[in-house]
Structures are given as structure tokens and as C-alpha cells.
Design a protein around this motif. Structure first.
Motif, PDB file in Angstrom:
ATOM      1  N   PRO A   1      62.620  40.880   8.219  1.00 38.76           N
ATOM      2  CA  PRO A   1      62.865  39.870   7.189  1.00 38.76           C
ATOM      3  C   PRO A   1      64.312  39.404   7.093  1.00 38.76           C
ATOM      4  O   PRO A   1      64.590  38.416   6.416  1.00 38.76           O
ATOM      5  N   ASP A   2      65.222  40.081   7.759  1.00 45.49           N
ATOM      6  CA  ASP A   2      66.634  39.721   7.667  1.00 45.49           C
ATOM      7  C   ASP A   2      67.044  38.633   8.656  1.00 45.49           C
ATOM      8  O   ASP A   2      68.215  38.276   8.739  1.00 45.49           O
ATOM      9  N   LEU A   3      66.107  38.066   9.382  1.00 44.00           N
ATOM     10  CA  LEU A   3      66.434  37.008  10.341  1.00 44.00           C
ATOM     11  C   LEU A   3      66.960  35.776   9.623  1.00 44.00           C
ATOM     12  O   LEU A   3      66.488  35.422   8.541  1.00 44.00           O
ATOM     13  N   ASP A   4      67.910  35.111  10.245  1.00 45.51           N
ATOM     14  CA  ASP A   4      68.401  33.830   9.747  1.00 45.51           C
ATOM     15  C   ASP A   4      67.249  32.828   9.851  1.00 45.51           C
ATOM     16  O   ASP A   4      66.690  32.646  10.944  1.00 45.51           O
ATOM     17  N   PRO A   5      66.865  32.185   8.747  1.00 53.62           N
ATOM     18  CA  PRO A   5      65.709  31.285   8.784  1.00 53.62           C
ATOM     19  C   PRO A   5      65.801  30.188   9.843  1.00 53.62           C
ATOM     20  O   PRO A   5      64.792  29.781  10.406  1.00 53.62           O
ATOM     21  N   GLY A   6      67.011  29.729  10.133  1.00 54.05           N
ATOM     22  CA  GLY A   6      67.178  28.673  11.123  1.00 54.05           C
ATOM     23  C   GLY A   6      67.152  29.169  12.557  1.00 54.05           C
ATOM     24  O   GLY A   6      67.088  28.371  13.488  1.00 54.05           O
ATOM     25  N   GLU A   7      67.211  30.493  12.742  1.00 56.85           N
ATOM     26  CA  GLU A   7      67.252  31.059  14.085  1.00 56.85           C
ATOM     27  C   GLU A   7      66.173  32.121  14.310  1.00 56.85           C
ATOM     28  O   GLU A   7      66.211  32.851  15.288  1.00 56.85           O
ATOM     29  N   ALA A   8      65.217  32.207  13.408  1.00 53.86           N
ATOM     30  CA  ALA A   8      64.212  33.269  13.462  1.00 53.86           C
ATOM     31  C   ALA A   8      63.284  33.149  14.660  1.00 53.86           C
ATOM     32  O   ALA A   8      62.797  34.152  15.172  1.00 53.86           O
ATOM     33  N   LEU A   9      63.059  31.947  15.121  1.00 48.69           N
ATOM     34  CA  LEU A   9      62.079  31.743  16.176  1.00 48.69           C
ATOM     35  C   LEU A   9      62.383  30.437  16.888  1.00 48.69           C
ATOM     36  O   LEU A   9      62.617  29.417  16.252  1.00 48.69           O
ATOM     37  N   THR A  10      62.392  30.498  18.203  1.00 52.71           N
ATOM     38  CA  THR A  10      62.475  29.270  18.995  1.00 52.71           C
ATOM     39  C   THR A  10      61.315  29.284  19.978  1.00 52.71           C
ATOM     40  O   THR A  10      60.770  30.345  20.282  1.00 52.71           O
ATOM     41  N   PHE A  11      60.947  28.102  20.440  1.00 52.39           N
ATOM     42  CA  PHE A  11      59.829  28.056  21.382  1.00 52.39           C
ATOM     43  C   PHE A  11      59.968  26.871  22.321  1.00 52.39           C
ATOM     44  O   PHE A  11      60.685  25.913  22.035  1.00 52.39           O
ATOM     45  N   GLU A  12      59.271  26.973  23.442  1.00 53.29           N
ATOM     46  CA  GLU A  12      59.134  25.905  24.426  1.00 53.29           C
ATOM     47  C   GLU A  12      57.686  25.882  24.869  1.00 53.29           C
ATOM     48  O   GLU A  12      57.002  26.904  24.805  1.00 53.29           O
ATOM     49  N   ALA A  13      57.253  24.743  25.328  1.00 53.76           N
ATOM     50  CA  ALA A  13      55.889  24.640  25.835  1.00 53.76           C
ATOM     51  C   ALA A  13      55.882  23.807  27.100  1.00 53.76           C
ATOM     52  O   ALA A  13      56.552  22.775  27.178  1.00 53.76           O
ATOM     53  N   GLU A  14      55.149  24.268  28.081  1.00 53.31           N
ATOM     54  CA  GLU A  14      54.920  23.491  29.294  1.00 53.31           C
ATOM     55  C   GLU A  14      53.497  22.969  29.223  1.00 53.31           C
ATOM     56  O   GLU A  14      52.536  23.754  29.157  1.00 53.31           O
ATOM     57  N   ILE A  15      53.376  21.660  29.201  1.00 50.27           N
ATOM     58  CA  ILE A  15      52.064  21.033  29.083  1.00 50.27           C
ATOM     59  C   ILE A  15      51.365  21.112  30.437  1.00 50.27           C
ATOM     60  O   ILE A  15      51.892  20.651  31.448  1.00 50.27           O
ATOM     61  N   LEU A  16      50.173  21.683  30.441  1.00 50.68           N
ATOM     62  CA  LEU A  16      49.370  21.821  31.655  1.00 50.68           C
ATOM     63  C   LEU A  16      48.207  20.839  31.591  1.00 50.68           C
ATOM     64  O   LEU A  16      48.035  20.112  30.618  1.00 50.68           O
ATOM     65  N   ALA A  17      47.372  20.843  32.579  1.00 46.42           N
ATOM     66  CA  ALA A  17      46.185  19.986  32.589  1.00 46.42           C
ATOM     67  C   ALA A  17      45.185  20.466  31.546  1.00 46.42           C
ATOM     68  O   ALA A  17      45.235  21.607  31.091  1.00 46.42           O
ATOM     69  N   ASN A  18      44.287  19.600  31.171  1.00 45.59           N
ATOM     70  CA  ASN A  18      43.178  19.946  30.275  1.00 45.59           C
ATOM     71  C   ASN A  18      43.635  20.472  28.923  1.00 45.59           C
ATOM     72  O   ASN A  18      43.070  21.409  28.382  1.00 45.59           O
ATOM     73  N   ARG A  19      44.673  19.906  28.366  1.00 44.57           N
ATOM     74  CA  ARG A  19      45.169  20.226  27.021  1.00 44.57           C
ATOM     75  C   ARG A  19      45.679  21.656  26.885  1.00 44.57           C
ATOM     76  O   ARG A  19      45.882  22.134  25.778  1.00 44.57           O
ATOM     77  N   ALA A  20      45.868  22.358  27.946  1.00 46.12           N
ATOM     78  CA  ALA A  20      46.399  23.722  27.889  1.00 46.12           C
ATOM     79  C   ALA A  20      47.923  23.669  27.984  1.00 46.12           C
ATOM     80  O   ALA A  20      48.497  22.743  28.547  1.00 46.12           O
ATOM     81  N   VAL A  21      48.572  24.691  27.410  1.00 42.43           N
ATOM     82  CA  VAL A  21      50.026  24.814  27.502  1.00 42.43           C
ATOM     83  C   VAL A  21      50.380  26.258  27.814  1.00 42.43           C
ATOM     84  O   VAL A  21      49.622  27.185  27.517  1.00 42.43           O
ATOM     85  N   ASP A  22      51.527  26.429  28.432  1.00 44.26           N
ATOM     86  CA  ASP A  22      52.162  27.737  28.495  1.00 44.26           C
ATOM     87  C   ASP A  22      53.208  27.712  27.403  1.00 44.26           C
ATOM     88  O   ASP A  22      54.096  26.854  27.398  1.00 44.26           O
ATOM     89  N   LEU A  23      53.081  28.605  26.449  1.00 47.95           N
ATOM     90  CA  LEU A  23      53.932  28.625  25.262  1.00 47.95           C
ATOM     91  C   LEU A  23      54.891  29.808  25.345  1.00 47.95           C
ATOM     92  O   LEU A  23      54.454  30.955  25.469  1.00 47.95           O
ATOM     93  N   ALA A  24      56.187  29.530  25.309  1.00 49.38           N
ATOM     94  CA  ALA A  24      57.210  30.581  25.351  1.00 49.38           C
ATOM     95  C   ALA A  24      57.877  30.672  23.990  1.00 49.38           C
ATOM     96  O   ALA A  24      58.413  29.684  23.473  1.00 49.38           O
ATOM     97  N   LEU A  25      57.833  31.852  23.395  1.00 47.96           N
ATOM     98  CA  LEU A  25      58.423  32.113  22.079  1.00 47.96           C
ATOM     99  C   LEU A  25      59.604  33.067  22.249  1.00 47.96           C
ATOM    100  O   LEU A  25      59.518  34.019  23.025  1.00 47.96           O
TER     101      LEU A  25
END
Length: 162
Positions: A77-101
């Protein structure tokens, strides 16, 4: 890295379909360091960025993010709210993604040295800050696209403390 294992377990049980194919959730540690202060004991703290990669994800992003945010509220709970989580997504075929958190995590290890016996007792202190405002033990994520539609269940999971 016990905390990272717990986070992985939470996502495997909470994200729909991931329990049937948990190998789709890859976990890595980036930018790891140890905070250590010289003294009699060897107590230290692991500090690292956990990277979780969900491959071939076709579901609603909220089915990943909401259980993750709920877990973070209790275990980091002590994470900085603005830096608690970042993510990227690579859009694949057929509406699938590889999601990196990416999530910064800390894990304290209490390591007491007993010079008389030659023992070092090490214990991971995995702090837990349960929310007493919501005591539900089971959660359902309800979603709808428009206000005219009915709510539908997108995901279900046990509470982090459940």
C-alpha cells in the motif's frame, strides 16, 4: 521473492481462464537491489520491479487490473499512486494482446545473527494491510458497455485475505 509468487498466485486464480493455462503468465524481476545497513544482524530488504507478462490475452483489461490493484492495496500500500503500476501491450491478431505489467515491490527479510550458536535465523516479513472497510471474501467484477445494457459477470476471485 515470496511476494512475487503470491502476486502471481493471485492473478492465476483471479483472471478468467488463467487457472487452466498458468504458463501464459510469465514473471520476471527487473532492477533488483538490496537495501542493507551494517550492524550485528543481516536484516535487509529486497527492492525490485516485478514484470508480469500475460500472453495471448483476449479478455477485458479490468479483469487483470482490478484484482491486481486490490492485491497491491493490501500487500504494497505504500506505493506512489502515480508509479504503482505501468504497462505495455503488443496488439496481436484476433483481438489478442501480450500484456506486460511492471510493479515495484519490496520484501523485508529479518535475519538475526546468534554468534554463540553460529545460527542465522531468516524470516520474510510479508506485511499485509487488510481493508476492514470491505470484508467480502469473494468478489465479482460486473461490467457493461453502455448504461442501457445489463451488468454481466466478467471475473470472480477470492479476496486477497480470503
Amino acid at each position: 521473492m515470496k511476494k512475487l509468487h503470491r502476486l502471481r498466485e493471485r492473478l492465476v486464480t483471479a483472471v478468467p481462464g488463467l487457472d487452466r493455462d498458468p504458463d501464459r503468465l510469465l514473471t520476471f524481476v527487473e532492477e533488483g537491489s538490496i537495501e542493507f545497513r551494517r550492524g550485528r544482524d543481516l536484516t535487509h530488504e529486497y527492492r525490485f520491479v516485478a514484470q508480469l507478462v500475460l500472453t495471448d490475452f483476449t479478455g477485458d483489461l479490468d479483469t487483470v487490473m482490478l484484482p491486481l490493484l486490490q492485491w497491491l492495496a493490501e500487500y504494497q500500500p505504500d506505493l506512489d499512486p502515480g508509479e504503482a503500476l505501468t504497462f505495455e501491450a503488443e496488439i496481436l491478431a484476433n483481438r489478442a494482446v501480450d500484456l506486460a505489467l511492471r510493479v515495484p515491490l519490496t520484501e523485508r527479510v529479518i535475519a538475526r545473527v546468534d554468534c554463540d550458536t553460529g545460527h542465522i535465523q531468516a524470516e520474510h516479513s510479508l506485511s499485509h494491510f487488510p481493508s476492514h472497510a470491505c470484508m467480502a471474501t469473494r468478489w465479482q467484477l460486473l461490467v457493461r458497455e453502455t448504461t442501457e445494457q445489463e451488468w454481466s459477470v466478467a471475473a470472480e476471485w477470492d479476496a486477497p485475505h480470503g
